[in-house]
Design a protein around this motif. Sequence first.
Motif, PDB file in Angstrom:
ATOM      1  N   LEU B 140       0.630  -1.148   0.242  1.00 43.48           N
ATOM      2  CA  LEU B 140       0.095  -0.118  -0.002  1.00 43.48           C
ATOM      3  C   LEU B 140       0.993   0.938   0.048  1.00 43.48           C
ATOM      4  O   LEU B 140       0.988   2.095  -0.699  1.00 43.48           O
ATOM      5  CB  LEU B 140      -1.301  -0.009   1.644  1.00 43.48           C
ATOM      6  N   ALA B 141       2.066   1.215   0.675  1.00 42.23           N
ATOM      7  CA  ALA B 141       2.979   2.386   0.939  1.00 42.23           C
ATOM      8  C   ALA B 141       3.855   2.930  -0.754  1.00 42.23           C
ATOM      9  O   ALA B 141       3.416   3.852  -1.262  1.00 42.23           O
ATOM     10  CB  ALA B 141       4.155   2.066   2.170  1.00 42.23           C
ATOM     11  N   THR B 142       3.584   1.916  -1.072  1.00 42.22           N
ATOM     12  CA  THR B 142       4.211   1.909  -2.760  1.00 42.22           C
ATOM     13  C   THR B 142       3.167   1.770  -4.162  1.00 42.22           C
ATOM     14  O   THR B 142       3.592   1.977  -4.847  1.00 42.22           O
ATOM     15  CB  THR B 142       5.458   0.671  -3.064  1.00 42.22           C
ATOM     16  N   ARG B 143       1.859   2.082  -3.078  1.00 44.23           N
ATOM     17  CA  ARG B 143       1.003   1.384  -5.008  1.00 44.23           C
ATOM     18  C   ARG B 143       1.180   2.411  -5.773  1.00 44.23           C
ATOM     19  O   ARG B 143       0.955   1.849  -6.885  1.00 44.23           O
ATOM     20  CB  ARG B 143       0.290   0.688  -4.328  1.00 44.23           C
ATOM     21  N   ASN B 144       1.432   4.344  -5.956  1.00 44.01           N
ATOM     22  CA  ASN B 144       1.239   4.543  -6.552  1.00 44.01           C
ATOM     23  C   ASN B 144       2.639   5.087  -7.030  1.00 44.01           C
ATOM     24  O   ASN B 144       2.486   5.902  -8.156  1.00 44.01           O
ATOM     25  CB  ASN B 144       0.211   6.405  -5.759  1.00 44.01           C
ATOM     26  N   HIS B 319     -10.908  -3.637  -7.050  1.00 40.47           N
ATOM     27  CA  HIS B 319     -11.419  -2.972  -5.659  1.00 40.47           C
ATOM     28  C   HIS B 319     -11.877  -4.521  -4.699  1.00 40.47           C
ATOM     29  O   HIS B 319     -10.908  -4.337  -3.226  1.00 40.47           O
ATOM     30  CB  HIS B 319     -12.857  -2.846  -5.703  1.00 40.47           C
ATOM     31  N   LYS B 320     -11.575  -6.074  -4.799  1.00 39.88           N
ATOM     32  CA  LYS B 320     -11.810  -7.027  -3.470  1.00 39.88           C
ATOM     33  C   LYS B 320     -10.447  -7.158  -2.843  1.00 39.88           C
ATOM     34  O   LYS B 320     -10.119  -7.296  -2.554  1.00 39.88           O
ATOM     35  CB  LYS B 320     -12.134  -7.772  -4.546  1.00 39.88           C
ATOM     36  N   ARG B 321      -9.573  -6.649  -4.406  1.00 40.20           N
ATOM     37  CA  ARG B 321      -7.934  -7.401  -4.203  1.00 40.20           C
ATOM     38  C   ARG B 321      -7.278  -5.797  -3.007  1.00 40.20           C
ATOM     39  O   ARG B 321      -7.060  -5.845  -2.079  1.00 40.20           O
ATOM     40  CB  ARG B 321      -7.102  -6.994  -5.125  1.00 40.20           C
ATOM     41  N   ALA B 322      -7.355  -4.616  -3.300  1.00 39.56           N
ATOM     42  CA  ALA B 322      -7.257  -3.761  -3.177  1.00 39.56           C
ATOM     43  C   ALA B 322      -8.240  -3.199  -1.319  1.00 39.56           C
ATOM     44  O   ALA B 322      -7.669  -3.045  -0.095  1.00 39.56           O
ATOM     45  CB  ALA B 322      -7.856  -2.131  -3.619  1.00 39.56           C
ATOM     46  N   ASP B 323      -9.123  -4.075  -1.397  1.00 44.59           N
ATOM     47  CA  ASP B 323      -9.570  -4.331  -0.088  1.00 44.59           C
ATOM     48  C   ASP B 323      -9.302  -5.020   1.452  1.00 44.59           C
ATOM     49  O   ASP B 323      -9.094  -5.097   2.056  1.00 44.59           O
ATOM     50  CB  ASP B 323     -11.077  -5.054  -0.340  1.00 44.59           C
ATOM     51  N   PHE B 324      -8.438  -5.931   0.370  1.00 46.96           N
ATOM     52  CA  PHE B 324      -7.918  -7.445   1.665  1.00 46.96           C
ATOM     53  C   PHE B 324      -6.820  -6.774   1.825  1.00 46.96           C
ATOM     54  O   PHE B 324      -6.704  -6.783   3.003  1.00 46.96           O
ATOM     55  CB  PHE B 324      -7.281  -8.826   0.331  1.00 46.96           C
ATOM     56  N   PHE B 325      -5.753  -5.777   1.016  1.00 46.82           N
ATOM     57  CA  PHE B 325      -4.691  -5.390   1.971  1.00 46.82           C
ATOM     58  C   PHE B 325      -4.959  -4.242   2.509  1.00 46.82           C
ATOM     59  O   PHE B 325      -4.418  -4.186   3.606  1.00 46.82           O
ATOM     60  CB  PHE B 325      -4.218  -4.732   0.379  1.00 46.82           C
ATOM     61  N   GLU B 326      -6.106  -3.062   2.593  1.00 48.52           N
ATOM     62  CA  GLU B 326      -6.471  -2.556   4.015  1.00 48.52           C
ATOM     63  C   GLU B 326      -7.036  -3.036   4.775  1.00 48.52           C
ATOM     64  O   GLU B 326      -5.958  -2.530   5.459  1.00 48.52           O
ATOM     65  CB  GLU B 326      -7.073  -1.175   3.006  1.00 48.52           C
ATOM     66  N   ARG B 327      -7.632  -4.413   4.648  1.00 49.72           N
ATOM     67  CA  ARG B 327      -8.284  -4.384   5.926  1.00 49.72           C
ATOM     68  C   ARG B 327      -6.968  -4.908   6.588  1.00 49.72           C
ATOM     69  O   ARG B 327      -7.251  -5.083   8.208  1.00 49.72           O
ATOM     70  CB  ARG B 327      -9.334  -6.060   5.416  1.00 49.72           C
ATOM     71  N   LEU B 328      -5.841  -5.646   6.525  1.00 44.65           N
ATOM     72  CA  LEU B 328      -4.749  -6.208   6.708  1.00 44.65           C
ATOM     73  C   LEU B 328      -3.884  -4.973   7.924  1.00 44.65           C
ATOM     74  O   LEU B 328      -3.607  -5.458   8.707  1.00 44.65           O
ATOM     75  CB  LEU B 328      -3.690  -7.230   5.685  1.00 44.65           C
ATOM     76  N   CYS B 329      -3.936  -4.189   6.691  1.00 44.30           N
ATOM     77  CA  CYS B 329      -3.101  -2.703   7.496  1.00 44.30           C
ATOM     78  C   CYS B 329      -3.960  -2.168   8.654  1.00 44.30           C
ATOM     79  O   CYS B 329      -3.820  -1.410   9.871  1.00 44.30           O
ATOM     80  CB  CYS B 329      -2.596  -1.630   6.539  1.00 44.30           C
TER      81      CYS B 329
END
Lengths: 206, 333
Positions: B140-144, B319-329
């Motif tokens: 997430l930190a480097t995604r952009n 969306h599903k994939r981004a959600d997975f990472f965000e929930r872990l964070c």
Amino acid sequence: RWRADGRALRKLPVHVGLVVTEEEPSYADMASLVVWCMAVGISYVSVYDHNGIFKRNNSRLMDEILKQQQELIGLDCSKYTVEFANQDKTGQVLNCQSTLKVLSPEDGKADIVKAAQNFCQLVAQQQRTHTDLDVNVLNNLLSSTNGFPDPDLVLKFGPVDSTLGFLPWHIRLTEIISLPSHINISYEEFFSALHHYAACEQRWGK
Amino acid sequence: MSWIREGELTIIERFCANIIKAGPMPKHVAFIMDGNRRYAQKCHVERQQGHSQGFDKLAQTLRWCLNLGIQEVTVYAFSIENFKRSKEEVDGLMDLARQKFSRLLEEQENLKKHGVCIRVLGDLPLLPLDVQELIAQAVLATRNYNKCFLNVCFAYTSRHEISNAVREMAWGVEQGLLKPSDVSESLLDKCLYTNNSPDPDLLIRTSGEVRLSDFLLWQTSHSCLVFQSVLWPEYSFWNLCEAILRFQMNYGALQKARDSYMEERRRQQMERDQDYVTRKLQQEGCASHGDSRRQRNLLQKCTAMREERIQGFLQALEHKRADFFERLCTVSA
């Protein structure tokens, strides 16, 4: 004597893929390779070129194979049978238990896509849910190599360093040995590649 | 920076780099970093040391790739099959991952400076939860960032990836986002973990083994495969140049094969679409089903509608994939 050669190797592949990357395939040489594979005791052989030339000219290849079988094995004919999977011609004679398949790119990714479409059709009809699909289920839905185990060995002929679409799913653990050309290939070159294969150590991820 | 060695090429290296860069260069290189354990044995050190040296070599190789203008690198760090190893070794590798990902998070400034986007591809739920959390933070930190891309395959096998992609498409059908007839090779491409990357131009495997070991099987069907006998921790700039030269020698033939494959794929899709349209018009009892203008219009309409469905589905998947990472964070926060 070919059978003895095969037995002398530490391990013999069960399924060999003969992959041609050269633009002009040679029916006679490919036929020799197929016949040698069977003589040495390899149970499954597949032939592939990325233009699908062998597949389109299937019967010409079959004729050549039967001819070579006669010439090379001649007197010993009664010991060897070639069964052509999905072909109209059935090879003669009894005994050998070798099967041949002629493949092209449509047996690769396109076959995986077909399996995916079929599964999705079942899902649309509510006969399956998406969680039913795992590696084994997908593997069983593929049809391009029905009855064949995954290739242990690919003999790749020609200057191109790529499999050019040959059975991507099935070659996950396949040893890939490259030879410069299939044109005028000798039995010695073929056998030395098998020798090289016998020396490969597989760790299976462990 | 720990993941990418600092430093420039030596004069000799730069000289060779300039020569090589005169020819076509791969944009995306994949590595099977094999040979850490054999190296450890050779040097009479612990396996863990071998893996650690392997990581250092990765950092150095990434630096060489950047120096050569290769912007995307994918590496096979840990296979699902590797879980079969001894508990000691697996724990050691997980510890190495914890250490390296934590370090990465401490170097955020450097990542930003170099614009490195880190992606981790694999069946991540198979990993210890704390490792998943570190990975999520790094991703997430480097995604952009978009100057260069490092894809780390961790808890990965190609067959799992392909099955996952098919499962996602089936999910799309279940959700009413897709029709079964929307399933195609190009859609499957977009459902793989690697959907944000072009196919690798070059795949390099070290340590002399000549197999793919369930790595990127789909994506490398037309890539240049180079097998080198050097053990990974001993990999050199010259080994890399040698691989790139092989790529250059294969360039023409591979381009041609790829182009003709894509052409054939397009032709078959067009044929399927035409058949569908013809049948549809016949069904609707149109006397003029042979009318080419009607055919063309219906074809355009169906293609547009399919495109729309596909876009909707891909957005939902993203969306599903981004959600997975965000929930872990948020778990670790």
